[in-house]
Design an enzyme around this catalytic site. Structure first.
Site, mmCIF file in Angstrom:
data_model
loop_
_atom_site.group_PDB
_atom_site.id
_atom_site.type_symbol
_atom_site.label_atom_id
_atom_site.label_comp_id
_atom_site.label_asym_id
_atom_site.label_seq_id
_atom_site.Cartn_x
_atom_site.Cartn_y
_atom_site.Cartn_z
ATOM 1 C CB VAL A 1 -12.175 -138.822 6.201
ATOM 2 C CG1 VAL A 1 -12.438 -137.552 7.019
ATOM 3 C CG2 VAL A 1 -13.470 -139.595 5.985
ATOM 4 C CB CYS B 1 -7.169 -144.989 3.180
ATOM 5 S SG CYS B 1 -5.595 -144.410 2.549
ATOM 6 C CD GLU C 1 -8.527 -148.630 0.917
ATOM 7 O OE1 GLU C 1 -8.519 -147.469 1.371
ATOM 8 O OE2 GLU C 1 -8.075 -148.926 -0.200
ATOM 9 C CB CYS D 1 -2.220 -147.198 -0.089
ATOM 10 S SG CYS D 1 -2.778 -147.177 1.624
ATOM 11 C CB CYS E 1 -5.454 -149.707 2.713
ATOM 12 S SG CYS E 1 -5.729 -148.090 3.476
HETATM 13 N N1 THU Z 1 -6.695 -143.208 -0.714
HETATM 14 C C1 THU Z 1 -7.584 -144.093 -0.190
HETATM 15 O O1 THU Z 1 -8.629 -143.702 0.330
HETATM 16 N N2 THU Z 1 -7.284 -145.416 -0.263
HETATM 17 C C2 THU Z 1 -6.169 -145.920 -0.850
HETATM 18 O O2 THU Z 1 -5.933 -147.122 -0.770
HETATM 19 C C3 THU Z 1 -5.277 -145.035 -1.603
HETATM 20 C C4 THU Z 1 -5.433 -143.597 -1.322
HETATM 21 C C5 THU Z 1 -6.990 -141.775 -0.615
HETATM 22 C C6 THU Z 1 -6.149 -141.037 0.390
HETATM 23 C C7 THU Z 1 -6.207 -139.628 -0.132
HETATM 24 O O3 THU Z 1 -7.344 -138.994 0.418
HETATM 25 C C8 THU Z 1 -6.399 -139.793 -1.622
HETATM 26 O O4 THU Z 1 -6.770 -141.131 -1.852
HETATM 27 C C9 THU Z 1 -5.164 -139.464 -2.453
HETATM 28 O O5 THU Z 1 -4.070 -140.188 -2.000
#
Ligand code: THU
Length: 128
Positions: free
Chosen positions: A46, A56, A58, A89, A92
């Protein structure tokens, strides 16, 4: 014993990626995990006009876990908008460690690994 249905987890993660709110990066992420009581929890990314405050996928998953009664994560899947497995990431990985620990199984581009594999020597509750 809870059986891990990886296909179901991947499908749930893929479905969640379709609900992502990612108008800035256009990078959709969906995450799903099996809980030790048999529940499946999930989340999607979001984003926000203030880019740095993005949630993220997660983050949503962990909120779903806790709001739904808590429990331990056993198996985790995270995918991008085309369904490829992606790695959480660094932040997370730390979030997931808290609720799954070293033995949490992760679906990765290199196959199923443990949290210990992807976040070695982690800082955790036992360090406090
Ligand atoms: N993103 C996630 O939702 N989880 C991760 O572990 C890596 C990155 C999302 C955050 C952002 O909305 C998009 O991926 C690009 O970085």
């Amino acid at each position: 014993m809870v059986v891990i249905d990886w296909d179901r987890l991947r499908a749930e993660a893929r479905s969640m990626s379709e609900r992502a709110y990612a108008p800035y990066s256009n990078y959709r992420v969906g995450a799903a995990a099996l809980v030790d009581d048999g529940r499946v929890v999930s989340g999607c990314n979001v984003e926000n006009a203030a880019y740095g405050v993005v949630l993220c996928a997660e983050c949503g998953l962990v909120s779903d876990l806790v709001a739904g009664g808590g429990g331990r994560l056993l198996a985790f899947s995270c995918v991008n908008g085309v369904g490829d497995a992606i790695m959480p990431c660094g932040r997370c990985r730390q979030l997931l460690w808290e609720h799954g620990g070293a033995d949490l199984l992760m679906d990765t581009p290199r196959g199923v690994l443990t949290m210990e594999d992807v976040l070695p020597m982690a800082f955790g509750p036992e360090n406090l």
